[in-house]
Each structure stands twice: as structure tokens, then as C-alpha cells.
Design a protein around this motif. Sequence first.
Motif, PDB file in Angstrom:
ATOM      1  N   ASP A  16      11.968 -15.677  -4.582  1.00  0.00           N
ATOM      2  CA  ASP A  16      13.370 -15.143  -3.527  1.00  0.00           C
ATOM      3  C   ASP A  16      12.874 -15.091  -2.381  1.00  0.00           C
ATOM      4  OD1 ASP A  16      14.888 -15.057  -5.955  1.00  0.00           O
ATOM      5  OD2 ASP A  16      14.558 -13.022  -6.188  1.00  0.00           O
ATOM      6  N   LEU A  17      11.749 -14.903  -1.902  1.00  0.00           N
ATOM      7  CA  LEU A  17      11.412 -14.879  -0.593  1.00  0.00           C
ATOM      8  C   LEU A  17      11.519 -16.062   0.350  1.00  0.00           C
ATOM      9  CD1 LEU A  17       7.970 -12.407  -0.657  1.00  0.00           C
ATOM     10  CD2 LEU A  17      10.333 -11.840   0.109  1.00  0.00           C
ATOM     11  N   ARG A  18      11.418 -17.071  -0.526  1.00  0.00           N
ATOM     12  CA  ARG A  18      11.359 -18.434   0.084  1.00  0.00           C
ATOM     13  C   ARG A  18      12.895 -18.606   0.871  1.00  0.00           C
ATOM     14  NH1 ARG A  18      10.852 -22.590  -4.411  1.00  0.00           N
ATOM     15  NH2 ARG A  18      12.218 -21.278  -5.102  1.00  0.00           N
ATOM     16  N   GLU A  19      13.815 -17.938   0.437  1.00  0.00           N
ATOM     17  CA  GLU A  19      15.088 -17.995   0.885  1.00  0.00           C
ATOM     18  C   GLU A  19      15.270 -16.837   2.281  1.00  0.00           C
ATOM     19  OE1 GLU A  19      16.971 -20.520   0.263  1.00  0.00           O
ATOM     20  OE2 GLU A  19      15.326 -20.987  -1.386  1.00  0.00           O
ATOM     21  N   SER A  20      14.324 -16.248   2.580  1.00  0.00           N
ATOM     22  CA  SER A  20      14.357 -15.176   3.673  1.00  0.00           C
ATOM     23  C   SER A  20      14.526 -15.801   4.895  1.00  0.00           C
ATOM     24  CB  SER A  20      13.191 -14.124   3.497  1.00  0.00           C
ATOM     25  OG  SER A  20      13.095 -13.547   2.297  1.00  0.00           O
ATOM     26  N   SER A  37      11.167  -2.709   7.823  1.00  0.00           N
ATOM     27  CA  SER A  37      11.663  -4.021   7.438  1.00  0.00           C
ATOM     28  C   SER A  37      11.179  -4.183   6.007  1.00  0.00           C
ATOM     29  CB  SER A  37      10.701  -4.847   8.479  1.00  0.00           C
ATOM     30  OG  SER A  37      11.056  -5.972   7.969  1.00  0.00           O
ATOM     31  N   ILE A  38       9.788  -3.497   5.538  1.00  0.00           N
ATOM     32  CA  ILE A  38       9.094  -3.759   4.459  1.00  0.00           C
ATOM     33  C   ILE A  38      10.237  -3.233   3.286  1.00  0.00           C
ATOM     34  CG2 ILE A  38       7.431  -3.097   2.771  1.00  0.00           C
ATOM     35  CD1 ILE A  38       5.450  -3.270   5.467  1.00  0.00           C
ATOM     36  N   LEU A  39      10.514  -1.887   3.636  1.00  0.00           N
ATOM     37  CA  LEU A  39      11.632  -1.152   2.485  1.00  0.00           C
ATOM     38  C   LEU A  39      12.853  -1.906   2.590  1.00  0.00           C
ATOM     39  CD1 LEU A  39      10.989   2.467   3.872  1.00  0.00           C
ATOM     40  CD2 LEU A  39      10.230   1.624   1.678  1.00  0.00           C
ATOM     41  N   GLU A  40      13.378  -2.582   3.608  1.00  0.00           N
ATOM     42  CA  GLU A  40      14.683  -3.400   3.618  1.00  0.00           C
ATOM     43  C   GLU A  40      14.254  -4.713   2.811  1.00  0.00           C
ATOM     44  OE1 GLU A  40      15.477  -4.248   7.537  1.00  0.00           O
ATOM     45  OE2 GLU A  40      16.462  -2.207   7.760  1.00  0.00           O
ATOM     46  N   MET A  41      13.099  -5.387   2.753  1.00  0.00           N
ATOM     47  CA  MET A  41      12.940  -6.249   1.823  1.00  0.00           C
ATOM     48  C   MET A  41      12.629  -6.043   0.451  1.00  0.00           C
ATOM     49  SD  MET A  41      13.122  -9.372   3.645  1.00  0.00           S
ATOM     50  CE  MET A  41      12.357 -10.360   2.449  1.00  0.00           C
ATOM     51  N   ILE A  42      12.056  -5.014   0.124  1.00  0.00           N
ATOM     52  CA  ILE A  42      12.103  -4.458  -1.286  1.00  0.00           C
ATOM     53  C   ILE A  42      13.428  -4.182  -1.651  1.00  0.00           C
ATOM     54  CG2 ILE A  42      11.347  -2.309  -2.778  1.00  0.00           C
ATOM     55  CD1 ILE A  42       8.876  -2.221  -0.817  1.00  0.00           C
ATOM     56  N   ARG A  43      14.403  -3.326  -1.028  1.00  0.00           N
ATOM     57  CA  ARG A  43      15.665  -3.070  -1.592  1.00  0.00           C
ATOM     58  C   ARG A  43      16.493  -4.341  -1.502  1.00  0.00           C
ATOM     59  NH1 ARG A  43      17.572   0.169   2.667  1.00  0.00           N
ATOM     60  NH2 ARG A  43      18.530  -1.833   3.568  1.00  0.00           N
ATOM     61  N   ASP A  44      16.657  -5.076  -0.598  1.00  0.00           N
ATOM     62  CA  ASP A  44      17.678  -6.280  -0.406  1.00  0.00           C
ATOM     63  C   ASP A  44      17.036  -7.483  -0.461  1.00  0.00           C
ATOM     64  OD1 ASP A  44      19.181  -3.999   0.351  1.00  0.00           O
ATOM     65  OD2 ASP A  44      18.917  -4.153   2.594  1.00  0.00           O
ATOM     66  N   GLY A  46      14.872  -8.724  -2.818  1.00  0.00           N
ATOM     67  CA  GLY A  46      14.665  -9.170  -4.202  1.00  0.00           C
ATOM     68  C   GLY A  46      13.007  -8.777  -4.547  1.00  0.00           C
ATOM     69  N   VAL A  47      12.324  -8.168  -4.053  1.00  0.00           N
ATOM     70  CA  VAL A  47      10.898  -7.945  -4.213  1.00  0.00           C
ATOM     71  C   VAL A  47      10.883  -6.934  -5.477  1.00  0.00           C
ATOM     72  CG1 VAL A  47       9.001  -6.940  -3.609  1.00  0.00           C
ATOM     73  CG2 VAL A  47      10.118  -8.051  -2.072  1.00  0.00           C
ATOM     74  N   LYS A  48      10.447  -7.528  -6.758  1.00  0.00           N
ATOM     75  CA  LYS A  48      10.648  -6.459  -7.933  1.00  0.00           C
ATOM     76  C   LYS A  48       9.316  -6.314  -8.769  1.00  0.00           C
ATOM     77  CE  LYS A  48      13.194 -10.052  -9.496  1.00  0.00           C
ATOM     78  NZ  LYS A  48      13.293 -11.033  -8.213  1.00  0.00           N
ATOM     79  N   ASP A  49       8.323  -6.884  -8.208  1.00  0.00           N
ATOM     80  CA  ASP A  49       7.091  -6.586  -8.979  1.00  0.00           C
ATOM     81  C   ASP A  49       5.874  -6.704  -7.908  1.00  0.00           C
ATOM     82  OD1 ASP A  49       6.612  -9.278  -8.823  1.00  0.00           O
ATOM     83  OD2 ASP A  49       7.071  -9.578 -10.883  1.00  0.00           O
ATOM     84  N   TRP A  50       4.665  -6.511  -8.270  1.00  0.00           N
ATOM     85  CA  TRP A  50       3.724  -6.271  -7.423  1.00  0.00           C
ATOM     86  C   TRP A  50       3.136  -7.768  -7.033  1.00  0.00           C
ATOM     87  CZ3 TRP A  50       1.418  -2.808  -4.776  1.00  0.00           C
ATOM     88  CH2 TRP A  50       0.317  -2.937  -3.832  1.00  0.00           C
TER      89      TRP A  50
END
Length: 84
Positions: A16-20, A37-44, A46-50
Motif C-alpha cells: 500500500d505504501l507504493r501509492e503514498s 507523520s509516522i503515526l498518520e501513515m500507520i493510521r491512514d 495502511g501499515v498493518k504489520d511489522w
Amino acid sequence: MNISFSARLPGDVRGDLRESICAVKYSVDPFADFRKSILEMIRDGGVKDWEEMEELVYCYVVLNPSDLHCFIAEAFLSVCSPAR
């Protein structure tokens, strides 16, 4: 004087990061801004796992100059550490 900046994700970013979209920002508090920014990326974003978190770290490191890497590392540690 017109100044424009652009940033592009590396071609090998997966998932999903590819579309960021990358944003360039000037900061007086890089740690706080990276953490937000990191927290926004996790929340919005699509960061779901390690594995996706590692991909996110990679993106931040590749997109930023080496003198900011210490702030990136500290921000990620603060997000991932339950004691912070």
C-alpha cells in the motif's frame, strides 16, 4: 523567486505504501514532525504489520538526508516502544 521541491518514493517500495504521496516540509522540530507523520501513515496509510513498518522506515530513510536519520530513528523508536 520560485522554488519547487518534489520527492518520489523509490521504485522498489511494495504494498500500500507504493501509492503514498511524498511531501516536502521544513521543520523546526524534526523529531515531532517525523513522529506525527509516522503515526498518520500507520493510521491512514495502511501499515498493518511489522514488514510494512520496515518498508515505511525504508521510505523515510531513503527520502531524507543522512543528517535527519537520527530523528527518524528516534521517532520510530518512540512509536514502537511501549515505554515512550
